[in-house]
Design an enzyme around this catalytic site. Structure first.
Site, mmCIF file in Angstrom:
data_model
loop_
_atom_site.group_PDB
_atom_site.id
_atom_site.type_symbol
_atom_site.label_atom_id
_atom_site.label_comp_id
_atom_site.label_asym_id
_atom_site.label_seq_id
_atom_site.Cartn_x
_atom_site.Cartn_y
_atom_site.Cartn_z
ATOM 1 N N ARG A 19 0.868 -1.182 0.000
ATOM 2 C CA ARG A 19 0.000 0.000 0.000
ATOM 3 C C ARG A 19 0.901 1.227 0.000
ATOM 4 O O ARG A 19 1.644 1.484 0.959
ATOM 5 C CB ARG A 19 -0.889 -0.007 1.245
ATOM 6 C CG ARG A 19 -1.939 1.110 1.238
ATOM 7 C CD ARG A 19 -3.030 0.834 0.202
ATOM 8 N NE ARG A 19 -4.209 1.639 0.438
ATOM 9 C CZ ARG A 19 -4.569 2.701 -0.288
ATOM 10 N NH1 ARG A 19 -3.820 3.066 -1.316
ATOM 11 N NH2 ARG A 19 -5.662 3.364 -0.007
ATOM 12 N N GLY A 20 0.864 1.967 -1.085
ATOM 13 C CA GLY A 20 1.788 3.064 -1.277
ATOM 14 C C GLY A 20 1.808 4.091 -0.164
ATOM 15 O O GLY A 20 2.878 4.496 0.303
ATOM 16 N N GLU A 21 0.655 4.502 0.302
ATOM 17 C CA GLU A 21 0.607 5.564 1.306
ATOM 18 C C GLU A 21 1.192 5.123 2.645
ATOM 19 O O GLU A 21 1.606 5.947 3.449
ATOM 20 C CB GLU A 21 -0.836 6.038 1.501
ATOM 21 C CG GLU A 21 -1.766 4.987 2.109
ATOM 22 C CD GLU A 21 -3.193 5.481 2.229
ATOM 23 O OE1 GLU A 21 -3.719 5.454 3.361
ATOM 24 O OE2 GLU A 21 -3.781 5.905 1.208
ATOM 25 N N ASP A 22 1.268 3.820 2.872
ATOM 26 C CA ASP A 22 1.819 3.308 4.130
ATOM 27 C C ASP A 22 3.337 3.133 4.085
ATOM 28 O O ASP A 22 4.050 3.512 5.020
ATOM 29 C CB ASP A 22 1.195 1.942 4.467
ATOM 30 C CG ASP A 22 -0.257 2.062 4.901
ATOM 31 O OD1 ASP A 22 -0.697 3.182 5.203
ATOM 32 O OD2 ASP A 22 -0.939 1.022 4.927
ATOM 33 N N THR A 23 3.836 2.532 2.996
ATOM 34 C CA THR A 23 5.238 2.069 3.040
ATOM 35 C C THR A 23 6.080 2.424 1.827
ATOM 36 O O THR A 23 7.248 2.036 1.757
ATOM 37 C CB THR A 23 5.276 0.532 3.202
ATOM 38 O OG1 THR A 23 4.720 -0.082 2.027
ATOM 39 C CG2 THR A 23 4.513 0.084 4.434
ATOM 40 N N ARG A 24 5.511 3.129 0.843
ATOM 41 C CA ARG A 24 6.282 3.399 -0.382
ATOM 42 C C ARG A 24 7.605 4.089 -0.095
ATOM 43 O O ARG A 24 8.640 3.751 -0.681
ATOM 44 C CB ARG A 24 5.471 4.261 -1.357
ATOM 45 C CG ARG A 24 6.264 4.601 -2.636
ATOM 46 C CD ARG A 24 5.459 5.485 -3.571
ATOM 47 N NE ARG A 24 4.314 4.777 -4.109
ATOM 48 C CZ ARG A 24 4.364 3.937 -5.140
ATOM 49 N NH1 ARG A 24 5.538 3.672 -5.703
ATOM 50 N NH2 ARG A 24 3.290 3.345 -5.579
ATOM 51 N N GLY A 52 -8.683 3.487 -11.873
ATOM 52 C CA GLY A 52 -9.632 2.517 -12.383
ATOM 53 C C GLY A 52 -10.119 1.540 -11.328
ATOM 54 O O GLY A 52 -9.681 1.537 -10.192
ATOM 55 N N GLU A 86 -5.189 -7.333 -6.651
ATOM 56 C CA GLU A 86 -3.818 -7.775 -6.879
ATOM 57 C C GLU A 86 -3.517 -9.026 -6.055
ATOM 58 O O GLU A 86 -2.909 -9.992 -6.542
ATOM 59 C CB GLU A 86 -2.881 -6.632 -6.496
ATOM 60 C CG GLU A 86 -1.428 -6.815 -6.805
ATOM 61 C CD GLU A 86 -0.671 -5.553 -6.446
ATOM 62 O OE1 GLU A 86 -0.641 -4.610 -7.266
ATOM 63 O OE2 GLU A 86 -0.111 -5.482 -5.330
#
Length: 520
Positions: A19-24, A52, A86
């Site tokens: 999850r990008g906002e958590d760990t990117r 999408g 995913e």
């Protein structure tokens, strides 16, 4: 459903789901960097926005073409329907036996993920409020449960750098066992690896350099990669510098000297002004370094010139065409890469017969001719096998007759048969890549080629089919022997007057042409 490619043909070693906002910008970024530093080819979704309602076909393809998936289950993972879809695809690949899945519970309780409690339960409940999600929510729950039941890592109360190191080691060991089994498909490589390992003397605590030398197309890089994969877990720091000679020509020595310690110490923004500190740190590390395609002694002198720069037990592996380069640098342990003998060449060609269902007698006749022309060079066998074995008997006999009429047949002339089979636009694409775009981003090159009206998509596909190029990490790659063949084609357009050639890439030729046209 299409069958999965063998592990040796998968494009990625690892697919990272997070999850990008958590760990990117923290844990996942550090994990990705650590994986890449160990030579683990890792897919990471660079698109920071999840667009999408359905994951993209490109993302699905990346999952299917990965040997393993690492799922970073963080607090907001389940709030994204994109990530849940995913995850369903990842579980599907796992169930079919095509993929290993490794969960990381990043600051979350594994039981909350497994039983859909806490923040995961709230996220799933919110999805259920949307009528569009009703049919999917149960599938998402099942996927979360199945992944949470797998053996993985709980990050709570863990030292993060040590945790990342543990994860990377586990992935590397798994890839090692897989790659060793995959080498069974690489003809004759086991004996070659054993001989090089003997020269490496891994049980010794001394510093040692070992060379792998031979002509272009003989398999030096393939062999070095297999060795690197097998032994890299025994070292504190590792790096594989592919085509370092080409990097020297493109970027210059200063840039190469900056990249070298930066990659080895896993610090992209390393301050090169504190050389004393850098040397001290390297001196304390047992390192494994592969310098691939070394073509200038200055590379060895400036990058690995002093054995005191590295810790006890360090190993440097050098691949080169120039035996004298090794000897002049004091590399006394080296392995000469050998051409295939007849039996090995026959074994190498056998899969082409199976792929195209060639009758046994025809295969024997064709393979005998191909082996004679290729003269035991694996790359030449690959190029010829990839297109001759797909032809009718009359067509390949005609092509072989063409080869027989070529005077002073050499490997480059054998490879040129594949070039002759291209149409005019495909030839232009091939020559442009050979002269200018080897190692460049595929999408960037395609945009340029399309601007020239060359229909790059079908053209690049044709070049791949004929084994003239490959694509690695979305970069257009071409063996140096094939690149030389392409450049020689252009040189032959006018041996004495470079200005009459269709392409110029050598700086002295460019300077001479401009000087003649415009003066000083």
């Amino acid at each position: 459903m299409a069958s999965a490619a063998p592990s040796s043909q998968r494009r990625y070693d690892v697919f990272l789901s997070f999850r990008g906002e958590d760990t990117r910008n923290n844990f996942t970024a550090h994990l990705y960097h650590a994986l890449c530093q160990k030579g683990i080819n890792t897919f990471i979704d660079d698109d920071k926005l999840e667009r999408g309602q359905v994951i993209s076909p490109a993302l699905v393809a990346a999952i299917e073409n990965s040997m393993s998936s690492i799922v970073v289950l963080s607090e907001n993972y389940a709030s994204s329907r994109w990530r849940l879809q995913e995850l369903v695809k990842i579980v599907e690949c796992m169930k079919s036996g095509r993929q290993r899945v490794l969960p990381i519970f990043y600051h979350v309780d594994p039981s909350d993920v497994r039983r859909h409690r806490g923040i995961f339960g709230k996220a799933l409940a919110k999805h259920e409020e949307n009528s569009e999600n009703m049919e999917s929510v149960q599938t998402w729950k099942d996927a979360l449960t199945q992944v949470a039941n797998l053996s993985g890592w709980d990050s709570r109360n863990k030292n993060e750098p040590l945790l990342i190191k543990e994860i990377v080691t586990d992935v590397l060991n798994k890839l090692l066992s897989t790659s060793i089994s995959d080498t069974e498909n690489l003809v004759g490589i086991d004996a070659c690896m054993q001989e090089i390992e003997m020269q490496l003397c891994l049980e010794s605590g001394d510093f040692l350099m070992v060379g792998i030398w031979g002509m272009g197309g003989i398999g030096k890089t393939t062999l070095a990669k297999a060795i690197y994969r097998k032994i890299s877990s025994q070292f504190e720091a590792c790096c594989f510098f592919e085509n370092v000679g080409e990097d020297l020509a493109k970027e210059g020595l200063i840039r190469l000297q900056q990249k070298f310690p930066s990659q080895l110490l896993e610090e992209p923004n390393l301050n090169m002004k504190v050389l004393t500190s850098i040397k001290r740190r390297l001196h304390l590390k047992k390192v494994l370094i592969v310098l691939d395609n070394v073509n200038d002694p200055i590379i060895l002198k400036c990058l690995v010139g002093n054995q005191d720069w590295f810790g006890q037990g360090s190993r440097i592996i050098i691949t080169t065409r120039d035996q004298r380069l090794l000897i002049s640098h004091g590399v006394l342990n080296y392995y000469e890469a050998q051409r295939f003998n007849y039996d090995e060449a026959s074994e190498f060609l056998a899969p082409y017969s199976l792929k195209h269902k060639i009758p046994c007698d025809d295969f024997m006749e064709l393979s005998k001719e191909v082996i004679g022309y290729a003269q035991g060079v694996p790359l030449a066998l690959e190029v010829l096998g990839s297109f001759l074995f797909s032809m009718t008997k009359e067509e390949w006999r005609n092509q072989l007759d063409k080869l027989k009429s070529t005077p002073n047949m050499k490997i480059q002339e054998v490879l040129k048969v594949s070039y002759d089979g291209l149409d005019d636009k495909e030839k232009n694409i091939f020559l442009d890549i050979a002269c200018f775009f080897k190692g460049e981003d595929k999408d960037y090159v395609m945009e340029i080629l399309d601007g020239c009206g060359f229909f790059s998509l079908s053209g690049i596909r044709a070049l791949i089919d004929k084994s003239l190029i490959t694509i690695s990490s979305n970069e257009l790659m071409m063996h140096d022997l094939i690149q030389e063949m392409g450049r020689e084609i252009v040189r032959q357009q006018s041996l004495e007057e470079p200005g009459k050639r269709s392409r110029l890439w050598f700086h002295e030729d460019i300077y001479d042409v401009l000087k003649k046209k415009y003066g000083k």
